[in-house]
Scaffold this motif. Structure first.
Motif, PDB file in Angstrom:
ATOM      1  N   LEU A   1       0.827  -1.205   0.000  1.00 29.30           N
ATOM      2  CA  LEU A   1       0.000   0.000   0.000  1.00 29.30           C
ATOM      3  C   LEU A   1       0.861   1.255   0.000  1.00 29.30           C
ATOM      4  O   LEU A   1       0.594   2.213  -0.723  1.00 29.30           O
ATOM      5  N   GLY A   2       1.894   1.256   0.817  1.00 31.06           N
ATOM      6  CA  GLY A   2       2.774   2.420   0.895  1.00 31.06           C
ATOM      7  C   GLY A   2       3.473   2.722  -0.420  1.00 31.06           C
ATOM      8  O   GLY A   2       3.753   3.888  -0.734  1.00 31.06           O
ATOM      9  N   SER A   3       3.739   1.672  -1.210  1.00 37.89           N
ATOM     10  CA  SER A   3       4.424   1.878  -2.485  1.00 37.89           C
ATOM     11  C   SER A   3       3.585   2.671  -3.478  1.00 37.89           C
ATOM     12  O   SER A   3       4.125   3.241  -4.430  1.00 37.89           O
ATOM     13  N   THR A   4       2.269   2.692  -3.284  1.00 42.19           N
ATOM     14  CA  THR A   4       1.399   3.539  -4.103  1.00 42.19           C
ATOM     15  C   THR A   4       1.057   4.829  -3.376  1.00 42.19           C
ATOM     16  O   THR A   4       1.137   5.920  -3.946  1.00 42.19           O
ATOM     17  N   LEU A   5       0.675   4.722  -2.118  1.00 41.73           N
ATOM     18  CA  LEU A   5       0.275   5.898  -1.331  1.00 41.73           C
ATOM     19  C   LEU A   5       1.368   6.955  -1.275  1.00 41.73           C
ATOM     20  O   LEU A   5       1.113   8.143  -1.490  1.00 41.73           O
ATOM     21  N   LEU A   6       2.574   6.532  -0.958  1.00 41.73           N
ATOM     22  CA  LEU A   6       3.647   7.501  -0.724  1.00 41.73           C
ATOM     23  C   LEU A   6       4.005   8.303  -1.973  1.00 41.73           C
ATOM     24  O   LEU A   6       4.067   9.539  -1.919  1.00 41.73           O
ATOM     25  N   PRO A   7       4.209   7.668  -3.137  1.00 45.35           N
ATOM     26  CA  PRO A   7       4.487   8.480  -4.339  1.00 45.35           C
ATOM     27  C   PRO A   7       3.338   9.408  -4.708  1.00 45.35           C
ATOM     28  O   PRO A   7       3.577  10.534  -5.181  1.00 45.35           O
ATOM     29  N   VAL A   8       2.094   8.971  -4.511  1.00 48.53           N
ATOM     30  CA  VAL A   8       0.949   9.826  -4.813  1.00 48.53           C
ATOM     31  C   VAL A   8       0.970  11.085  -3.957  1.00 48.53           C
ATOM     32  O   VAL A   8       0.807  12.206  -4.463  1.00 48.53           O
ATOM     33  N   LEU A   9       1.197  10.938  -2.657  1.00 46.24           N
ATOM     34  CA  LEU A   9       1.110  12.073  -1.738  1.00 46.24           C
ATOM     35  C   LEU A   9       2.337  12.974  -1.836  1.00 46.24           C
ATOM     36  O   LEU A   9       2.218  14.200  -1.808  1.00 46.24           O
ATOM     37  N   VAL A  10       3.501  12.378  -1.958  1.00 49.40           N
ATOM     38  CA  VAL A  10       4.713  13.184  -2.125  1.00 49.40           C
ATOM     39  C   VAL A  10       4.676  13.914  -3.461  1.00 49.40           C
ATOM     40  O   VAL A  10       4.987  15.102  -3.556  1.00 49.40           O
ATOM     41  N   GLY A  11       4.259  13.210  -4.509  1.00 46.09           N
ATOM     42  CA  GLY A  11       4.173  13.837  -5.821  1.00 46.09           C
ATOM     43  C   GLY A  11       3.169  14.972  -5.864  1.00 46.09           C
ATOM     44  O   GLY A  11       3.372  15.962  -6.565  1.00 46.09           O
TER      45      GLY A  11
END
Length: 248
Positions: free
Chosen positions: A50-60
């Motif tokens: 989940l973090g592998s998708t969540l984190l790039p979305v939010l940081v981006g």
């Protein structure tokens, strides 16, 4: 502090407008919303599938401060769904790897990490003061701890879970029912201990799909937009393409 001035000056106005050009076109975001995201601070507990998708979305998207909490290291069985990592990363700490790669994607996001397992002794210190706590874990102990800390501190937190082709998402608010109200405590075994969790079966597309949905919900919350998931539970079945909203 004048966040509008400091944010645009830190990037340079031209770079800032170019980086977030597509988001600035959205009436729900615009300049005010983009600068609002830059002021937000979140904690993501779990840097796996989940973090592998969540984190790039939010940081981006330009969230200003992101804390990544994960004590795990990369294993070979992680690689099909944990797209932040490669075969060369086996044995390395996920939180540290994730932060380094995300920093390269958006150097203007402040990324901090904790490689300690979330526990009653560190949870309040790690999670307090965040505008949103995001659960990207795969265990009940962490979720119940997040729920307890968030309710005590009056914080919002976003729950996401996956299993096979399916998943669930909900936003828990200080005013509403908590996670432990929705999901009563798991009974202990006859020996007085909870059963050891078995590996969760999952296809690689499930965390990507649920992580994207959770990312959208997180951004809506941080932007101050209304969401049905503040008092509903979303059930997703990607094998049969079923989406259900259940009133909590």
């Amino acid at each position: 502090m004048d966040v509008r001035r400091s944010e645009t000056e830190a990037l340079g106005l031209e770079e800032w407008q170019e980086r977030y050009a597509r988001q600035l076109l959205l009436p729900e975001v615009g300049r005010e919303g983009q600068e609002r995201l830059a002021r937000k601070s979140i904690a993501v507990v779990g840097a796996g599938g989940l973090g592998s998708t969540l984190l790039p979305v939010l940081v981006g998207a330009g969230v200003g401060e992101v804390l990544i909490v994960d004590s795990d290291t990369v294993s070979r069985s992680n690689l099909p769904r944990q797209t932040l990592y490669t075969t060369e990363d086996l044995g390395e700490k996920k939180a540290l790897l994730a932060a380094r790669r995300l920093k390269a994607c958006n150097p203007h996001c402040t990324l901090t990490t904790s490689t300690e397992r979330l526990s009653p002794t560190n949870a309040h210190q790690l999670l307090s003061g965040k505008d949103l706590i995001l659960d990207a874990t795969d265990n009940e102990e962490a979720r119940r701890l997040i729920d307890s800390v968030a309710r005590e501190a009056g914080q919002h937190w976003l729950y996401t879970s996956i299993d096979g082709w399916c998943g669930q998402v909900a936003l828990f608010t200080p005013e509403g029912k908590g996670y432990c109200d929705l999901f009563p405590e798991i009974p202990a075994t006859s020996g007085g201990q909870e059963a050891s969790p078995a590996p969760i079966p999952v296809i690689s597309s499930t965390p990507a799909l649920l992580g994207s949905i959770a990312g959208a919900e997180a951004l809506k919350h941080l932007l101050g937009l209304a969401t049905l998931l503040s008092d509903h539970l979303l059930l997703v079945d990607s094998l049969h393409w079923s989406f259900q909203l259940l009133k909590r």
